[in-house]
Design an enzyme around this catalytic site. Structure first.
Site, PDB file in Angstrom:
ATOM      1  N   MET E   1     -60.227 -18.673  85.695  1.00 49.16           N
ATOM      2  CA  MET E   1     -61.417 -18.794  86.525  1.00 49.16           C
ATOM      3  C   MET E   1     -61.127 -19.692  87.716  1.00 49.16           C
ATOM      4  O   MET E   1     -61.789 -20.712  87.896  1.00 49.16           O
ATOM      5  CB  MET E   1     -62.563 -19.403  85.702  1.00 49.16           C
ATOM      6  CG  MET E   1     -62.976 -18.579  84.504  1.00 49.16           C
ATOM      7  SD  MET E   1     -63.887 -17.113  85.058  1.00 49.16           S
ATOM      8  CE  MET E   1     -64.130 -16.266  83.494  1.00 49.16           C
ATOM      9  N   PRO E   2     -60.134 -19.345  88.502  1.00 51.18           N
ATOM     10  CA  PRO E   2     -59.793 -20.262  89.591  1.00 51.18           C
ATOM     11  C   PRO E   2     -60.861 -20.287  90.684  1.00 51.18           C
ATOM     12  O   PRO E   2     -61.525 -19.282  90.960  1.00 51.18           O
ATOM     13  CB  PRO E   2     -58.478 -19.708  90.144  1.00 51.18           C
ATOM     14  CG  PRO E   2     -57.982 -18.756  89.121  1.00 51.18           C
ATOM     15  CD  PRO E   2     -59.187 -18.235  88.414  1.00 51.18           C
ATOM     16  N   MET E   3     -60.963 -21.450  91.287  1.00 52.76           N
ATOM     17  CA  MET E   3     -61.861 -21.674  92.427  1.00 52.76           C
ATOM     18  C   MET E   3     -61.001 -22.196  93.574  1.00 52.76           C
ATOM     19  O   MET E   3     -60.335 -23.223  93.413  1.00 52.76           O
ATOM     20  CB  MET E   3     -62.901 -22.732  92.021  1.00 52.76           C
ATOM     21  CG  MET E   3     -63.753 -23.263  93.154  1.00 52.76           C
ATOM     22  SD  MET E   3     -64.911 -21.978  93.760  1.00 52.76           S
ATOM     23  CE  MET E   3     -66.350 -22.946  94.168  1.00 52.76           C
TER      24      MET E   3
END
Lengths: 61, 61, 61, 61, 61, 61
Positions: E1-3
């Protein structure tokens, strides 16, 4: 003078982190038409119990 | 109610960190004309392999 | 390669903003023993209705 | 697609952290009228020597 | 779930911003081995008077 | 001294923003067992063209 910050779940290898900063820098410099030297990238590794989606920590999945 | 965030490479001494928060607070309060009590400072120490300039981690330098 | 981020309520003068970035840069360089050229400062002005203390927007005060 | 970031002093229990992400997600989804699945929460635990109020680290209090 | 968060000086075209989010997403998904659907990118455009290097706002350069 | 930051797509009403800061503050104070006065909330409204999921700006959806 772009600054890129990438947050992701901890546990990636050193090779992945190196490739990520290299790729984010290259693409940012290319698209924004700045020198690579002016691009900073900071990686922030987040423990899975500190990142939640839909109210559930990712450590539960 | 200013909030100051300082990110830098880990490895500074406790004395430097104390002096940094004191100085950033004092200058912010002075210039923005607010009370020191309303200034928050958060320090974020970043490992050198997680900070890259020109696509190269600072741990390589 | 320190990065300083200052968030405060919008409405400060250009002179205050200039003096703030100058002071934060000077103090960071002095305390962390880095060149001023390696210090980045980003100012983020926040509208008073978007900053709340104790659950009350600062625009109500 | 709201993103909530909560910074607080380290030392909270796992139960508190779970309850916090659950509550922040539920309230954000309710008020902004989005599905809980679209809400991300990231917790950032800060050591007390890295958080200062009025120029004094919270570790001194 | 990279931001991924990209901060840069305002003034880029819509085409550049589209290309930037596309490239940052693609590279992050590829290197971290996650689906593109799980990558969020937020762009933050900073006015040149709010970004300083060496204590001097970029609007002066 | 918790700090909560909520990022979401711009376009919410003032009533929603007020209710959001009230709810986030109340829940944070309750769960972390701190006084509401010590909780800060900052809202950051992001334009839909500056927030991308899967490489596509939300303004396209």
């Amino acid at each position: 003078m772009p600054m890129i910050r990438a947050e992701f779940i901890s546990g990636k290898t050193e090779a992945q982190k190196r490739e990520l900063v290299e790729a984010l820098t290259r693409e940012t410099a290319r698209v924004l038409e700045v020198r690579k030297e002016s691009v900073w990238v900071v990686l922030q590794e987040v423990e899975p119990e500190n990142w939640a989606v839909a109210g559930t920590p990712l450590s539960d999945r």
